[in-house]
Design a protein around this motif. Structure first.
Motif, PDB file in Angstrom:
ATOM      1  N   UNK A 131      98.617  80.145 -36.676  1.00  0.00           N
ATOM      2  CA  UNK A 131      98.686  79.553 -35.344  1.00  0.00           C
ATOM      3  C   UNK A 131     100.116  79.188 -34.959  1.00  0.00           C
ATOM      4  N   UNK A 132     100.904  78.676 -35.917  1.00  0.00           N
ATOM      5  CA  UNK A 132     102.281  78.298 -35.610  1.00  0.00           C
ATOM      6  C   UNK A 132     103.106  79.514 -35.223  1.00  0.00           C
ATOM      7  N   UNK A 133     102.911  80.626 -35.917  1.00  0.00           N
ATOM      8  CA  UNK A 133     103.632  81.841 -35.567  1.00  0.00           C
ATOM      9  C   UNK A 133     103.152  82.400 -34.230  1.00  0.00           C
ATOM     10  N   UNK A 173     105.413  83.478 -30.955  1.00  0.00           N
ATOM     11  CA  UNK A 173     105.291  84.742 -30.215  1.00  0.00           C
ATOM     12  C   UNK A 173     105.005  84.472 -28.744  1.00  0.00           C
ATOM     13  N   UNK A 174     104.162  83.470 -28.468  1.00  0.00           N
ATOM     14  CA  UNK A 174     103.856  83.124 -27.081  1.00  0.00           C
ATOM     15  C   UNK A 174     105.101  82.611 -26.356  1.00  0.00           C
ATOM     16  N   UNK A 175     105.960  81.902 -27.064  1.00  0.00           N
ATOM     17  CA  UNK A 175     107.200  81.428 -26.455  1.00  0.00           C
ATOM     18  C   UNK A 175     108.108  82.607 -26.095  1.00  0.00           C
ATOM     19  N   UNK A 176     108.157  83.613 -26.960  1.00  0.00           N
ATOM     20  CA  UNK A 176     108.927  84.812 -26.640  1.00  0.00           C
ATOM     21  C   UNK A 176     108.361  85.489 -25.398  1.00  0.00           C
ATOM     22  N   UNK A 177     107.035  85.546 -25.299  1.00  0.00           N
ATOM     23  CA  UNK A 177     106.410  86.158 -24.129  1.00  0.00           C
ATOM     24  C   UNK A 177     106.761  85.393 -22.858  1.00  0.00           C
ATOM     25  N   UNK A 178     106.770  84.057 -22.932  1.00  0.00           N
ATOM     26  CA  UNK A 178     107.098  83.258 -21.749  1.00  0.00           C
ATOM     27  C   UNK A 178     108.503  83.568 -21.256  1.00  0.00           C
ATOM     28  N   UNK A 179     109.432  83.789 -22.167  1.00  0.00           N
ATOM     29  CA  UNK A 179     110.793  84.121 -21.760  1.00  0.00           C
ATOM     30  C   UNK A 179     110.854  85.501 -21.102  1.00  0.00           C
ATOM     31  N   UNK A 194      97.358  87.158 -23.188  1.00  0.00           N
ATOM     32  CA  UNK A 194      96.608  85.911 -23.272  1.00  0.00           C
ATOM     33  C   UNK A 194      95.135  86.165 -23.609  1.00  0.00           C
ATOM     34  N   UNK A 195      94.607  87.297 -23.166  1.00  0.00           N
ATOM     35  CA  UNK A 195      93.220  87.626 -23.531  1.00  0.00           C
ATOM     36  C   UNK A 195      93.102  87.880 -25.029  1.00  0.00           C
ATOM     37  N   UNK A 196      94.085  88.578 -25.595  1.00  0.00           N
ATOM     38  CA  UNK A 196      94.081  88.816 -27.035  1.00  0.00           C
ATOM     39  C   UNK A 196      94.248  87.502 -27.792  1.00  0.00           C
ATOM     40  N   UNK A 197      95.100  86.624 -27.278  1.00  0.00           N
ATOM     41  CA  UNK A 197      95.326  85.329 -27.923  1.00  0.00           C
ATOM     42  C   UNK A 197      94.052  84.483 -27.896  1.00  0.00           C
ATOM     43  N   UNK A 198      93.379  84.474 -26.748  1.00  0.00           N
ATOM     44  CA  UNK A 198      92.149  83.692 -26.634  1.00  0.00           C
ATOM     45  C   UNK A 198      91.046  84.233 -27.540  1.00  0.00           C
ATOM     46  N   UNK A 199      91.041  85.532 -27.774  1.00  0.00           N
ATOM     47  CA  UNK A 199      89.996  86.142 -28.602  1.00  0.00           C
ATOM     48  C   UNK A 199      90.369  86.199 -30.071  1.00  0.00           C
TER      49      UNK A 199
END
Length: 424
Positions: A363-365, A369-375, A401-406
């Motif tokens: 989850x921490x990683x 990755x989500x922070x990189x996507x936001x940039x 985000x769909x992949x992250x949620x699933x």
């Protein structure tokens, strides 16, 4: 290979002098049967041609190095200089040249004593034919080596090797530090250069033996300036600077062997140069992004070192290490900054991050990755003037985000990926 050529020449000359070859073999049409004058002419031709072609091979290699330095960066030149194919080709010609010279000096005509080394001459002709085959191999080999895809594969292999040596088998939980370093003493270093090697085990043993603890302020790849603090020591001990000097090695360049972050930088440099206006090759940058994503996927379910070294349950050495967050920053920040306004590159970045997310269970990683996507999303919103391109980026972000949620539900993850591909 030069020494081998000289040794072969001396050995085969001894065979000819002592007559160790049977008469039936010596009279064979497969061996050289001419006289001394012909032998000298033949060996002279072999020696002159091989040293001439060796100079040509060297010139071709230098030209390839210049091309690689301009297109892919000077730090990748070691991949060419250490290439065994190039080394073997130069060695074959220089070794054959040395062999021919050593045999040539022993040939005697009728007036000088009549000695013609038939076996050594015959073997010299074989070496000459071998050099012809080596030249054919070298042309094809060098043509493939200067191909940018081949270079990317070579550097990607270095990245995978560095990652394999970098990860640890078990998660290293750092013990609770009861001390603060506010009262520690700084240890300065009089040397200058990049920290290339660190013997952490040896330094930890020294700290444990002297009842103190060290905290290095630099890590591999950092530049050490003379007189600047290199470490903190909890209890001042005489000889700490010397102990650190014995356990470290500095150099004029960062070096890359075993340095995961530096090998990644070399791969990123290829992508950044490809995105420069002078080259303008986005497909190369996309290939680099694929390799970077594959490298991060290879780190899934693997543990990274904490940099804490203990002896008898007590922390004695703390070394700064590369974290997953800093590694992602090295991988993607420069490429993202140079890809602003390039819709294809930004979309590729989002797709690579989505693939990495789907393979990473931590989850921490995932948050990194989500922070990189936001940039990437912020850069796309600011730099893309075409609304269709911006909409495509937003659609890929929704897929992320769909992949992250699933995540954690394989079937839902597959549906999220499949739905995105159907839209594409």
């Amino acid at each position: 290979m030069v020494l081998l050529g000289i040794g072969l020449a001396l050995g085969l000359l001894a065979v000819d002098r002592h007559g160790w070859v049977p008469v039936s073999v010596g009279a064979s049409s497969w061996l050289y049967n001419g006289g001394g004058t012909g032998a000298r002419t033949l060996l002279g031709a072999i020696a002159s041609s091989t040293i001439g072609v060796a100079g040509t091979v060297f010139s071709i290699t230098i030209a390839a190095l210049s091309l690689a330095a301009g297109q892919m960066g000077p730090r990748l030149l070691r991949n060419f200089t250490r290439d065994r194919g190039n080394q073997f080709t130069l060695g074959a010609f220089l070794g054959t040249f040395s062999y021919a010279l050593m045999v040539l000096r022993s040939v005697r005509t009728q007036q000088e004593g009549a000695f013609t080394p038939h076996v050594a001459l015959s073997f010299g002709m074989l070496l000459a034919f071998g050099c012809v085959a080596t030249l054919v191999y070298f042309v094809g080999h060098m043509a493939s080596r200067i191909n940018v895809d081949t270079v990317i594969d070579l550097v990607s292999a270095d990245v995978a090797e560095a990652f394999e040596a970098w990860v640890v088998d078990e998660a290293a939980a750092a013990p609770a530090e009861h001390r603060t370093w506010s009262e520690a003493t700084a240890v300065v270093d009089s040397r200058s250069g990049y920290l290339q090697q660190l013997d952490a085990s040896r330094l930890a043993d020294w700290a444990a033996e002297h009842g103190t603890a060290l905290r290095l302020l630099v890590r591999r790849g950092d530049y050490i300036a003379p007189g600047a603090p290199i470490a903190l020591i909890s209890v001042s001990v005489e000889g700490a600077a010397e102990a650190i000097a014995r356990a470290t090695a500095l150099g004029a360049s960062r070096g890359s062997w075993g340095d995961a972050e530096q090998t990644v930088r070399q791969l990123v440099e290829v992508a950044v140069r490809a995105l420069s206006p002078g080259i303008n090759d986005p497909y190369t940058a996309m290939s680099v992004l694929d390799r970077l994503g594959a490298a991060l996927c290879g780190l899934a379910n693997k543990h990274l070192p904490s940099g804490v070294h203990c002896r008898e349950g007590r922390m004695v050495l703390c070394v700064p290490v590369v974290t997953y967050q800093s590694l992602c920053a090295v991988m993607f920040h420069m490429i993202r900054q140079h890809a602003q306004g390039n819709a294809a590159l930004l979309i590729k970045l989002v797709d690579v991050l989505t693939v990495v997310l789907s393979a990473e269970p931590d989850a921490a990683r995932q948050a990194v990755i989500a922070d990189q996507l936001a940039q990437v999303e912020a850069d796309a919103a600011r730099s893309l003037a075409n609304e269709h391109d911006a909409a495509e980026v937003r659609r890929r972000v929704r897929r992320f985000h769909a992949v992250w949620a699933a995540h954690g539900h394989p079937q839902a993850t597959a549906q999220a990926l499949l739905g995105a591909h159907d839209h594409a």
